[in-house]
Enzyme design. Structure first.
Site: not given
Lengths: 380, 123
Positions: A82, A200-201, A189
């Site tokens: 990343c 989350c990304c 979820r």
């Protein structure tokens, strides 16, 4: 303040989308063309092209360069998960500082829709991946320890996600252009507890480019310079490590502040690597906005909102903008550039003079992070 | 019956003593000395855990994973054998499994059972 190491002459960023109808090459070309246009230079004047991509495959840069006349010069492809885009930036900056190039195009790009659904594929040789480890689980365990050891609770993770989506909704290139409520975050979820989907990304396709030069752009335009850039890998250990604290990030942040002769009090904004909501709380501490174990207080107080003491992730961060792996480091630079030059409509931070960019790359056993890059961008 | 077979095999640097569960050829600390065979007590404590709800081939869904710090030093990643809540710092015993023959993809290499429990021995 220290001298500028290299100048930002122009930036370009494609919209980050779930699945682009552009090919990988077209995505890259769009971002580069936009940056070159803003920098007002000719392709023939580009000395080198550095391409950072996590999953772009062999000769990614050349495949992009060929169709737009950017081949036939030094092209280097870099991968640091990343941090691929930030890594390409760091090496470009080194080349400019060493006098080996005057104008470099740096691109960060990934087309994750080509990889299929689910969590990002990690190395099958990794002993933890072999047992089903995925990136969300690493951060879930960070979150579990952090919530156990500090005064933080689930509402702080929710607050990070809500802020990210609020900021991203005002960012024209962000993947997520709608806000979310606390209830919606809590109803999303479960991925790996305590991290829910909206904490989350999201994956994305996208490309971001910057033209780096050794001399400042012509007078009359906003001048933005790189005053510091520090890059390193984490240190492998087979034993205990404190997962609530990124020593690597702290070390590189300290190096960057020293290079720039600045401190956290000199920042008006930062873009940090919020791959998962817990990460933002940790990185408030890493960049010196809060003491270790106290980062959660800043999201509660609103100090890191766009109109807060230090705006963190005014562009939406990874959670709001989306995370085309290699593109993120350069997209962070684009956001800082737009903020410094007053082009961040709807999310404008007041009077940005110094911006800190923090980008990490992970996904293998035994490392705090596989890679981390810290950049300080300033009005100059 | 508790015997040396329950100890976990690994490697240790003959010079700096850094140890690992992996079959490394070089000192993970970079000190350049020889690495030798060693073994570890299977006793450890849970450092962190989570339940993964993203399905994976060969694994039950959801599946529960954890980092366990062995009493002898190394940290090991593996699967919790229990579906009950596990407190951070609780004592566990580590059971090692070989990869099932002809199976690609993820598998349960290290399994954590509550210390003193008979669970998992016949798996």
């Amino acid at each position: 303040m220290s001298d500028v190491l290299a100048w930002v002459a122009g930036v370009g960023c494609t919209p980050f989308v779930h699945a682009s109808t552009d090919t990988f090459e077209e995505l890259g070309q769009r971002a580069i063309a936009s940056a070159i246009d803003e920098a007002d230079i000719a392709i023939k004047d580009v000395d080198a092209f550095f391409c950072g991509t996590g999953y772009g495959g062999p000769l990614a840069g050349q495949r992009i360069a060929g169709g737009m006349g950017l081949s036939g010069r030094k092209i280097v492809n870099m991968e640091n998960a990343c941090s691929s885009g930030s890594t390409a930036l760091e090496l470009a900056m080194e080349a400019v500082v060493a006098g080996r190039a005057r104008t470099i195009v740096v691109l960060g790009i990934d087309k994750l829709s080509a990889l299929g659904k689910g969590a990002l594929p990690l190395s099958q040789d990794d002993p933890e991946v072999q047992q089903g480890m995925i990136m969300p689980a690493v951060y879930s365990m960070r979150a579990q320890r952090y919530l156990h050891e500090t005064g933080a609770d689930e509402s702080d993770l929710v607050a990070v996600a809500v802020k990210a989506r609020r900021n991203g909704a005002a960012n024209p290139i962000a993947k997520m252009r709608t806000t979310v409520s606390e209830d919606e975050v809590l109803a999303s979820r479960m991925i790996s507890d305590p991290l829910r989907l909206l904490m989350c990304c999201p994956r994305a396709d996208g490309a971001a480019a910057v033209v780096i030069t050794s001399t400042p752009p012509p007078a009359g335009r906003g001048r933005v310079g790189i005053r510091a850039l520090a890059l390193s890998a984490g240190r492998f250990t087979s034993g205990y490590r404190d997962m609530t604290r990124s020593k690597l990030s702290e070390q590189l942040v300290a190096e960057a502040y020293q290079q720039a002769s600045l401190g956290p009090k000199d920042l008006q904004m930062a873009e940090v690597h919020d791959a998962f909501a817990i990460a933002e709380l940790m990185y408030y501490e890493s960049i010196g906005l809060a003491e270790p174990g106290q980062g959660w207080r800043l999201i509660r107080s609103g100090e890191t909102a766009v109109d807060g003491r230090v705006a963190v992730n005014p562009g939406g961060g990874l959670i709001g903008r989306g995370h085309p792996v290699g593109a993120t480091g350069i997209a962070q630079l684009c956001e800082a550039y737009w903020q410094i030059t007053g082009q961040a409509e709807g999310r404008q931070v007041a009077d940005v003079r110094n911006a800190l960019l923090h980008c990490t790359g992970g996904g293998i056993a035994g490392f705090d992070h596989g890679a981390c890059s810290v950049t300080i961008l300033s009005a100059a | 019956m508790v015997d040396t077979d329950t100890r976990l095999p690994g490697k240790r640097c003959a010079s700096c003593q850094v140890s690992t569960l992996e079959a490394v050829n070089y000192c993970p600390n970079g000190c350049g000395a020889t690495v030798v065979d060693t073994s570890f007590s299977p006793e450890g404590t849970v450092y962190a855990s989570t339940t993964i709800h993203v399905p994976a081939p060969n694994l039950s869904s959801p599946y529960r994973v954890a980092y366990v710090d062995l009493a002898d030093g190394p940290r090991v990643f593996g699967h919790l054998a229990t579906s009950e809540a596990v407190e951070l710092g609780s004592a566990v015993r580590v059971i090692r499994h070989e990869r099932p023959v002809d199976q690609a993809g993820p598998y349960v290499r290290f399994q954590f059972v509550a210390a003193g429990s008979a669970e998992g021995e016949t798996r």
